[in-house]
Design a protein around this motif. Structure first.
Motif, PDB file in Angstrom:
ATOM      1  N   ALA A 150       0.860  -1.220   0.127  1.00  0.00           N
ATOM      2  CA  ALA A 150       0.060   0.009   0.059  1.00  0.00           C
ATOM      3  C   ALA A 150       0.824   1.225  -0.243  1.00  0.00           C
ATOM      4  CB  ALA A 150      -0.821  -0.100   1.297  1.00  0.00           C
ATOM      5  N   ASN A 151       0.651   2.183  -0.900  1.00  0.00           N
ATOM      6  CA  ASN A 151       1.438   3.237  -1.029  1.00  0.00           C
ATOM      7  C   ASN A 151       0.712   4.672  -1.562  1.00  0.00           C
ATOM      8  OD1 ASN A 151       3.923   4.642  -0.859  1.00  0.00           O
ATOM      9  ND2 ASN A 151       4.077   4.826  -3.239  1.00  0.00           N
ATOM     10  N   PRO A 152       0.560   5.456  -0.371  1.00  0.00           N
ATOM     11  CA  PRO A 152       1.204   5.618   0.959  1.00  0.00           C
ATOM     12  C   PRO A 152       0.398   4.150   1.872  1.00  0.00           C
ATOM     13  CG  PRO A 152       0.284   7.618   0.301  1.00  0.00           C
ATOM     14  CD  PRO A 152      -0.050   6.830  -0.822  1.00  0.00           C
ATOM     15  N   ASN A 153       1.179   3.817   2.859  1.00  0.00           N
ATOM     16  CA  ASN A 153       0.771   2.661   3.581  1.00  0.00           C
ATOM     17  C   ASN A 153      -0.148   2.963   4.482  1.00  0.00           C
ATOM     18  OD1 ASN A 153       0.818   0.009   4.468  1.00  0.00           O
ATOM     19  ND2 ASN A 153       2.716   0.290   5.559  1.00  0.00           N
ATOM     20  N   ALA A 154      -0.953   2.094   5.000  1.00  0.00           N
ATOM     21  CA  ALA A 154      -2.106   2.153   5.940  1.00  0.00           C
ATOM     22  C   ALA A 154      -1.920   1.255   6.964  1.00  0.00           C
ATOM     23  CB  ALA A 154      -3.355   2.049   5.375  1.00  0.00           C
ATOM     24  N   PRO A 155      -1.893   1.430   8.155  1.00  0.00           N
ATOM     25  CA  PRO A 155      -2.434   2.786   8.774  1.00  0.00           C
ATOM     26  C   PRO A 155      -1.257   4.010   9.143  1.00  0.00           C
ATOM     27  CG  PRO A 155      -2.329   1.091  10.549  1.00  0.00           C
ATOM     28  CD  PRO A 155      -1.830   0.430   9.274  1.00  0.00           C
ATOM     29  N   THR A 156      -0.323   3.624   8.491  1.00  0.00           N
ATOM     30  CA  THR A 156       0.873   4.571   9.008  1.00  0.00           C
ATOM     31  C   THR A 156       0.798   5.751   8.218  1.00  0.00           C
ATOM     32  OG1 THR A 156       2.391   3.678   7.367  1.00  0.00           O
ATOM     33  CG2 THR A 156       2.482   2.502   9.426  1.00  0.00           C
ATOM     34  N   GLY A 157       0.443   5.811   6.979  1.00  0.00           N
ATOM     35  CA  GLY A 157       0.249   7.139   6.247  1.00  0.00           C
ATOM     36  C   GLY A 157       1.575   7.414   5.573  1.00  0.00           C
TER      37      GLY A 157
END
Ligand code: PMP
Length: 354
Positions: A150-157
């Motif tokens: 996931a880019n941007p990654n979730a849940p980090t953002g």
């Protein structure tokens, strides 16, 4: 579980969506929806399409596919429209993972990857994020399997640069890399521009966040024509009418209203920056976000307690019990008024516990 449930599913742990409570009005900052309504043209075209609901939808989703391709600067043969990007992701698990080709994804990422692996009975490898929650591409280059990032990654953002994505994709032309860009419109550079260059790249995106259409269930995948043909094969073998006529119409309307889309993305970015600054003033550690949510923790209150106290006061955020991130909450960026209320409420909670 009934006695009839197939053995192959008996160990399945289904995905748990964020709460959608009906018992009371909450400020909903828990499922990364847009605080803004869909564009007027999306609503208008969807209502016109409602008159044709007695007919099956166009299985090729022709008009919307063409407009999506045009908007992205690719050919229509490079696009498949899906029922949310979740469906595009599931199609990729079905098409490109099996017992010899595991799915590979970060240990902290979109929770559905694990569920897609399980429902499709494919093995998976979870790669730990670095201590600062960033992704080290070299960890993935070493693995054999289909990579989901996931880019941007979730849940980090956190956003991973396009050159790092390209380094991963180009490292092994025999490995499929799926880049899940659900949040790309809030800050990152899309990998769609690499699709022409690489046979092994799939990019998925959604209308759920930046185009305010979570309830319509609309997403898509972009890839080389041969890959799209594979995914079409899966679609026509599972659900040929995967995009209903009203949703397809709403999608066309949303894409036509570029100005509204751009204006809303800009507002979310501004509200995010304001909220990040305010949270930092309150002592929070805030992970740098390129999305419509903020991942943050306070030194003064643990993640779960803050989540529960906010809920008591009518604000929903998302808390995950996973050990590595249990001190954090994921806060969707809403309207400016919602974010002001959120910050005021956090302040009052911190006062209370002093
Ligand atoms: N990818 C990520 C990282 C997400 O957070 C979500 C939203 N839950 C999705 C994909 C799926 O979104 P949708 O099916 O609504 O397009």
């Amino acid at each position: 579980m009934s006695k009839f449930f197939s053995n192959k599913y008996k160990n399945l742990t289904p995905y748990v969506p964020g709460e959608q409570p009906k018992e009371r009005e909450y400020i909903k900052l828990n499922t990364n929806e847009s605080p803004f309504p869909p564009s007027d043209s999306a609503i208008r075209i969807a209502s016109e399409c409602a008159k044709k609901l007695y007919l099956y939808p166009d299985p090729d989703v022709k008009e919307l596919t063409e407009l999506t391709a045009k908007t992205l600067g690719v050919k229509k043969e490079n696009v498949i429209m899906t029922n949310g990007s979740d469906e595009a992701l599931n199609f990729a698990f079905m098409a490109y993972c099996d017992k010899d080709t595991p799915a590979v994804f970060p240990d902290i990422s979109y929770g559905f990857y694990k569920v897609f692996a399980e429902i499709n009975s494919v093995p998976y490898v979870e790669i730990p994020l670095k201590d600062d929650f960033s992704i080290d591409v070299d960890d993935y280059i070493k693995e054999n399997g289909t990579v989901f990032i996931a880019n941007p990654n979730a849940p980090t953002g956190i956003y991973l640069s396009l050159c790092e994505i390209e380094r991963l994709v180009s490292s092994n032309p025999n490995r499929i890399v799926v880049v899940d860009e659900a949040y790309i419109d809030f800050g990152g550079e899309s990998a769609v521009k690499l699709v022409d260059k690489y046979d092994n790249l799939i990019v998925t995106q959604t209308f759920s966040k930046s185009r305010s259409m979570a309830g319509a269930r609309l997403g898509f995948a972009v890839a080389k024509e041969q890959i799209i043909n594979d995914l079409m094969g899966i679609k026509y073998s599972t659900n040929p009418y995967n995009v209903n006529s009203m949703t397809a119409g709403a999608g066309v309307g949303a894409l036509k209203d570029k100005e509204y889309f751009e204006q809303n993305c800009k507002k979310i970015i501004q509200n995010r920056e304001w909220t990040e600054t305010e949270l930092k003033k309150l002592g929070f550690s805030v992970v740098p976000s390129s999305t419509n949510f903020i991942f943050a923790k306070s030194p003064d209150i643990d993640g779960k307690t803050l989540y529960l106290k906010l809920k008591e006061k009518g604000i929903l955020v998302r808390h995950f019990d996973k050990e590595k991130i249990k001190e954090y909450n994921r806060i969707t960026v809403g309207s400016f008024e919602q974010m002001q209320t959120f910050i005021q409420t956090v302040k009052s909670i911190l006062e209370e516990i002093k």
